[in-house]
Scaffold this motif. Structure first.
Motif, PDB file in Angstrom:
ATOM      1  N   TYR A 115       0.845  -1.103  -0.317  1.00 41.31           N
ATOM      2  CA  TYR A 115       0.087   0.305   0.314  1.00 41.31           C
ATOM      3  C   TYR A 115       1.276   0.915   0.000  1.00 41.31           C
ATOM      4  O   TYR A 115       2.144   1.657   0.511  1.00 41.31           O
ATOM      5  N   ILE A 150       3.581  -5.044   2.561  1.00 42.22           N
ATOM      6  CA  ILE A 150       2.264  -5.833   3.103  1.00 42.22           C
ATOM      7  C   ILE A 150       2.866  -7.131   3.766  1.00 42.22           C
ATOM      8  O   ILE A 150       2.495  -7.796   4.396  1.00 42.22           O
ATOM      9  N   SER A 195      -2.264 -10.476  14.916  1.00 38.52           N
ATOM     10  CA  SER A 195      -2.598  -8.937  14.162  1.00 38.52           C
ATOM     11  C   SER A 195      -1.919  -8.271  13.484  1.00 38.52           C
ATOM     12  O   SER A 195      -1.248  -7.601  13.796  1.00 38.52           O
ATOM     13  N   GLY A 196      -2.856  -7.735  12.561  1.00 38.28           N
ATOM     14  CA  GLY A 196      -1.760  -7.389  11.767  1.00 38.28           C
ATOM     15  C   GLY A 196      -0.892  -7.025  10.240  1.00 38.28           C
ATOM     16  O   GLY A 196       0.299  -7.264   9.916  1.00 38.28           O
ATOM     17  N   CYS A 197      -0.531  -8.904  10.869  1.00 36.92           N
ATOM     18  CA  CYS A 197       0.178  -9.247   9.925  1.00 36.92           C
ATOM     19  C   CYS A 197       0.313  -9.959   8.285  1.00 36.92           C
ATOM     20  O   CYS A 197       0.799  -9.753   7.394  1.00 36.92           O
ATOM     21  N   GLY A 198      -1.234  -9.196   8.027  1.00 32.48           N
ATOM     22  CA  GLY A 198      -1.555  -9.097   6.432  1.00 32.48           C
ATOM     23  C   GLY A 198      -2.559 -10.855   6.286  1.00 32.48           C
ATOM     24  O   GLY A 198      -2.773 -10.955   4.804  1.00 32.48           O
ATOM     25  N   LYS A 199      -3.023 -11.121   7.493  1.00 36.04           N
ATOM     26  CA  LYS A 199      -3.804 -12.272   6.862  1.00 36.04           C
ATOM     27  C   LYS A 199      -4.777 -11.623   6.604  1.00 36.04           C
ATOM     28  O   LYS A 199      -5.168 -12.512   5.028  1.00 36.04           O
ATOM     29  N   SER A 200      -5.497 -11.320   6.575  1.00 35.77           N
ATOM     30  CA  SER A 200      -6.707 -10.751   6.027  1.00 35.77           C
ATOM     31  C   SER A 200      -6.212 -10.287   4.434  1.00 35.77           C
ATOM     32  O   SER A 200      -6.869 -10.625   3.547  1.00 35.77           O
ATOM     33  N   THR A 201      -5.484  -9.146   4.383  1.00 39.18           N
ATOM     34  CA  THR A 201      -4.785  -9.220   2.847  1.00 39.18           C
ATOM     35  C   THR A 201      -4.812 -10.024   2.103  1.00 39.18           C
ATOM     36  O   THR A 201      -5.266 -10.035   0.357  1.00 39.18           O
ATOM     37  N   GLU A 257     -11.797 -14.920  10.006  1.00 34.32           N
ATOM     38  CA  GLU A 257     -12.106 -14.566  10.501  1.00 34.32           C
ATOM     39  C   GLU A 257     -13.117 -15.426  11.484  1.00 34.32           C
ATOM     40  O   GLU A 257     -14.276 -14.309  11.683  1.00 34.32           O
ATOM     41  N   HIS A 282      -7.241 -15.567  13.866  1.00 36.97           N
ATOM     42  CA  HIS A 282      -5.667 -15.770  14.631  1.00 36.97           C
ATOM     43  C   HIS A 282      -5.795 -16.419  16.303  1.00 36.97           C
ATOM     44  O   HIS A 282      -4.404 -16.441  17.209  1.00 36.97           O
TER      45      HIS A 282
HETATM   46  N1  LIG Z   1      -5.927   0.128   2.695  1.00 37.61           N
HETATM   47  C1  LIG Z   1      -5.093   0.042   3.512  1.00 37.61           C
HETATM   48  N2  LIG Z   1      -4.053   0.676   3.267  1.00 37.61           N
HETATM   49  C2  LIG Z   1      -2.601   0.516   3.730  1.00 37.61           C
HETATM   50  N3  LIG Z   1      -2.903  -0.328   4.693  1.00 37.61           N
HETATM   51  C3  LIG Z   1      -3.240  -0.809   4.836  1.00 37.61           C
HETATM   52  C4  LIG Z   1      -4.713  -1.278   4.141  1.00 37.61           C
HETATM   53  N4  LIG Z   1      -5.124  -1.896   4.596  1.00 37.61           N
HETATM   54  C5  LIG Z   1      -4.378  -2.881   5.281  1.00 37.61           C
HETATM   55  N5  LIG Z   1      -3.214  -2.352   5.971  1.00 37.61           N
HETATM   56  C6  LIG Z   1      -2.765  -2.513   6.681  1.00 37.61           C
HETATM   57  O1  LIG Z   1      -1.696  -3.482   6.431  1.00 37.61           O
HETATM   58  C7  LIG Z   1      -1.828  -5.065   6.968  1.00 37.61           C
HETATM   59  C8  LIG Z   1      -1.998  -6.418   7.171  1.00 37.61           C
HETATM   60  O2  LIG Z   1      -3.813  -5.942   7.229  1.00 37.61           O
HETATM   61  P1  LIG Z   1      -4.615  -6.822   7.065  1.00 37.61           P
HETATM   62  O3  LIG Z   1      -5.771  -6.506   7.005  1.00 37.61           O
HETATM   63  O4  LIG Z   1      -4.297  -8.074   6.427  1.00 37.61           O
HETATM   64  O5  LIG Z   1      -3.561  -7.680   8.764  1.00 37.61           O
HETATM   65  P2  LIG Z   1      -4.244  -9.740   9.530  1.00 37.61           P
HETATM   66  O6  LIG Z   1      -4.032  -9.959  10.010  1.00 37.61           O
HETATM   67  O7  LIG Z   1      -6.142  -9.771   9.136  1.00 37.61           O
HETATM   68  O8  LIG Z   1      -4.941  -8.062  10.933  1.00 37.61           O
HETATM   69  P3  LIG Z   1      -6.691  -8.901  11.715  1.00 37.61           P
HETATM   70  O9  LIG Z   1      -6.250 -10.308  12.574  1.00 37.61           O
HETATM   71  O10 LIG Z   1      -5.849  -7.655  13.013  1.00 37.61           O
HETATM   72  O11 LIG Z   1      -7.593  -9.073  11.522  1.00 37.61           O
HETATM   73  C9  LIG Z   1      -2.375  -3.241   8.640  1.00 37.61           C
HETATM   74  O12 LIG Z   1      -0.802  -3.050   8.974  1.00 37.61           O
HETATM   75  C10 LIG Z   1      -2.768  -2.271   7.908  1.00 37.61           C
HETATM   76  O13 LIG Z   1      -2.367  -1.416   8.237  1.00 37.61           O
END
Ligand SMILES: Nc1ncnc2c1ncn2[C@@H]1O[C@H](COP(=O)(O)OP(=O)(O)OP(=O)(O)O)[C@@H](O)[C@H]1O
Ligand SMILES: [Mg+2]
Lengths: 292, 369
Positions: free
Chosen positions: B13, B18, B38-44, B159, B192
């Motif tokens: 991003y 990410i 949390s925030g490691c990028g799983k959803s991404t 999740e 998670h």
């Molecule tokens: N649209 C965006 N623009 C910038 N950064 C983003 C965007 N979406 C997500 N991020 C960043 O990407 C990283 C990964 O986000 P992600 O949602 O994949 O985390 P996650 O592993 O699913 O966390 P969680 O367990 O909290 O859901 C985070 O640091 C988040 O801040």
């Protein structure tokens, strides 16, 4: 305990009486002109000239209403307001419909299909809301002339759509910002495209904001005088302009009852819209504040 | 060739990266669980598979075909969202049938499919309701129904159970597992919750800061974590990790761990593959609570069992077992003893270490030795 409760009730009743008293007083104050207009429109001219403004009509009749609608002289023709009333309807219906639809689409795109520069576009549209009517008159007249729409109802419709777009976009954008993105994503995965998502997912959930927008646009466009007076002439004029001409064309005696009836006819549609949709209006303004 | 292949996947991003080069694959019928903090990028990562996020580099293939540039609606992938994302203005039936309708499935066929899925998920009596009239667990079922009914090539779950209370979560977990076994679908599942990961997965991928830490079966991840992060992250209570030092001894080497008073020496665990452990090398000794027991509770089949004395600091009865806390290597160490073991705080008692299950890590690199 019971004494306490009793005195509390009394002390709560005191301010309550004052509040309601004041509310009623203000309501009467604001309703008074409407009352005067209504009774005056139902009185014959002789009664108006002799009697008290607040008195109820002795011999109520719809003479003035009929005349205002079908026979009063406006400019050189003496066919009443009815033609102009339809002009206004022909203007307000497409203008409100189109500006609302476009506003909804804009709001949808600005929140769910963000593109590079979406903030700038929205900012400019907002800015458009603050441009005073007077500033755009001359350039608008030129544009309408170029388009061959000068002095016509379609021209006026166009003006109102363009001018209303900023507001309708603002309403819908703020509504859709709170609409969950995941629903759009889910629909996308389900195979729905741009318009399907809008039509099937967002629009059915948008009733409150549609009502707000329609009321707002309807009131503004119906009541507009400046654009109507500037961009139309003669038979194409909307209701507001005709009303002004009727009241100010002074041939013979001033028929106050006809003027009042005409003004009431002019105000009727907006009143109607409020009565029918007002409930949703308040709800729509509150939407987002309380999660449903 | 695997069913789903992810190849050097990058996602950024703006300037922040990410996902930093993810390589993953999954066979047909597999259940891949992505775990990580949390925030490691799983959803991404999940969203890039779904096509809801564009990728900046690499390739995603499904059944050998590159799908990077395919619109989400063309990938034949279904997703269950964390918020369920049920369409609020439609009935449950229409919610489930929407995907089929968009794909122009004839009405009769659609109805049959909805009925079949509703039966599987036991939500037949809810079909006429609106989402707002359902409980959390029911909404969860509907969300799964919406994915199931389309019979897609791949299921993605983000999740899906995190909004449910503990009891319901366990029930739904079992249900998802049953569903997977019945239908043989291919699933990528984000959580998670490491218990969810252990129970559901045929394959687990541990993610941290956009980098894969380890990919393997639940047993591999649990028993042979590649590095300290995975060791610490998976398992509850988590693995005991104690700082120690390699000491030369008569027939080879031992690991010395400091106790509150004095120190103990443990044999090198058989898991250690590193050839040379130079004396005085600092190491992290890792062992799970269930591998430290009272003597009677020790695994009879353990090939290398060592008993040491330790002082009981805290006792936490957990019904079936009792967790006992002592101190070793400057840290609190949790042992899992039988509930019957009679213990008192302050006692000096024997702790049986099953060294078969112990691991050594390099404190500098974090990797297993
Ligand atoms: N649209 C965006 N623009 C910038 N950064 C983003 C965007 N979406 C997500 N991020 C960043 O990407 C990283 C990964 O986000 P992600 O949602 O994949 O985390 P996650 O592993 O699913 O966390 P969680 O367990 O909290 O859901 C985070 O640091 C988040 O801040
Ligand atoms: Mg997430």
């Amino acid at each position: 305990m019971s004494v306490d409760a009793g005195s509390a009730a009394i002390s709560a009743r005191g301010p309550r009486i004052i509040i309601y008293g004041l509310l009623i007083l203000f309501a009467v104050f604001y309703l008074l002109p409407l009352y005067v207009m209504l009774v005056t429109s139902l009185k014959p001219l002789s009664e108006i000239q002799s009697g008290n403004m607040l008195q109820l009509p002795q011999a109520p009749s719809f003479y003035a209403w009929e005349k205002a609608w079908g026979a009063a002289c406006i400019g050189v023709t003496c066919e009443g307001l009815k033609g102009f009333f339809w002009n206004s309807i022909r203007m307000v219906v497409p203008a409100v419909t189109i500006s609302t639809i476009l506003g909804a689409l804009n709001g949808y795109v600005l929140t769910k299909w963000k593109f590079r520069g979406h903030k700038l576009i929205f900012g400019l549209m907002l800015f458009g809301c603050f441009i005073p009517f007077q500033v755009v008159l001359v350039p608008m007249a030129q544009v309408l002339g170029r388009l061959g729409l000068a002095s016509s109802t379609p021209g006026l419709v166009l003006v109102h759509i363009v001018y209303g777009l900023g507001f309708t976009t603002l309403f819908f954008r703020n509504f859709y910002v709170a609409f969950p993105d995941e629903l759009v994503r889910a629909a996308m995965m389900d195979g729905a495209g741009f318009f399907r998502i809008f039509w099937r997912i967002l629009l059915p959930a948008s009733l409150p904001i549609i009502v707000v927008t329609v009321i707002y646009q309807f009131t503004n466009i119906w009541n507009d005088f400046l654009f109507g007076a500037s961009f139309t002439s003669g038979d194409a004029a909307p209701m507001t302009v005709a009303l002004n001409n009727l009241v100010s064309s002074s041939t013979g005696v001033k028929e106050y009852n006809v003027d009042m009836a005409a003004a009431l006819i002019a105000a009727l549609p907006t009143l109607l819209v409020y009565v029918v949709a007002g409930r949703y209006f308040v709800r729509g303004l509150m939407a987002g504040a309380v999660k449903g | 060739m695997a069913f789903l292949e992810i190849d050097r996947l990058h996602k950024r991003y703006g300037a922040t990266e990410i996902l930093k080069g993810i390589d993953l694959d999954l066979d047909q019928g597999g259940f891949l669980v992505l775990v990580g903090p949390s925030g490691c990028g799983k959803s991404t990562l999940l969203n890039t598979i779904a096509g809801l996020e564009q990728i900046t580099g690499g390739e995603i293939r499904l059944e050998g075909r590159k799908i990077n540039d395919l619109h989400p609606s063309r990938r034949d992938i279904a997703m269950v969202f964390q918020s369920y994302a049920l369409y609020p203005t439609m009935s449950i039936k229409d919610n489930i049938g929407f995907g089929l309708e968009m794909r122009k499935v004839p009405k009769a066929e659609r109805e049959a499919a909805i009925a079949r899925v509703a039966k599987t998920l036991q939500i037949e009596h809810l079909l006429q309701r609106r989402p707002s009239q359902l409980s959390g667990g029911q909404r969860q079922r509907v969300a799964m129904g919406r994915a199931l009914v389309r019979n897609p090539r791949l299921f993605l779950f983000d999740e899906p159970l995190s909004n449910l209370d503990a009891k319901l979560r366990v029930d739904m977990r079992t249900e998802i597992k049953r569903l997977h076994q019945q239908t043989g679908t291919t699933i990528v599942y984000v959580t998670h919750d490491q218990i969810e990961a252990m129970t559901l997965a045929t394959k687990i991928a541990v993610l941290k800061d956009g980098k894969l830490q380890q990919v393997g079966t639940p047993a591999e991840i649990y028993n042979r974590p590649d590095n300290l992060f995975v060791a610490d992250f998976m398992g509850s209570p988590s693995m005991n990790l104690m700082a120690g030092t390699v000491r030369a001894s008569g027939n080879g080497a031992m690991i010395q761990l400091a106790q509150r008073e004095g120190s103990i020496a443990l044999q090198i665990p058989p898991s250690v593959t590193a050839r040379d452990l130079p004396p005085e090398k600092k190491v992290i000794f890792g062992i799970r609570p269930e591998a430290i027991t009272d003597i009677d509770g020790a695994d009879r089949h353990a090939s290398q069992l060592q008993t040491i004395e330790g002082r009981v600091d805290v006792i936490e009865p957990a019904g079936s077992d009792t967790y006992v806390v002592t101190q070793l290597g400057g840290k609190e160490v949790i042992a899992r003893m039988r509930a019957e073991a009679s213990l008192k705080v302050g006692d000096l008692v024997p702790f049986a270490f099953n060294l078969d299950k112990a691991l050594l890590f390099d404190p500098e690199t974090g990797y297993r030795l």
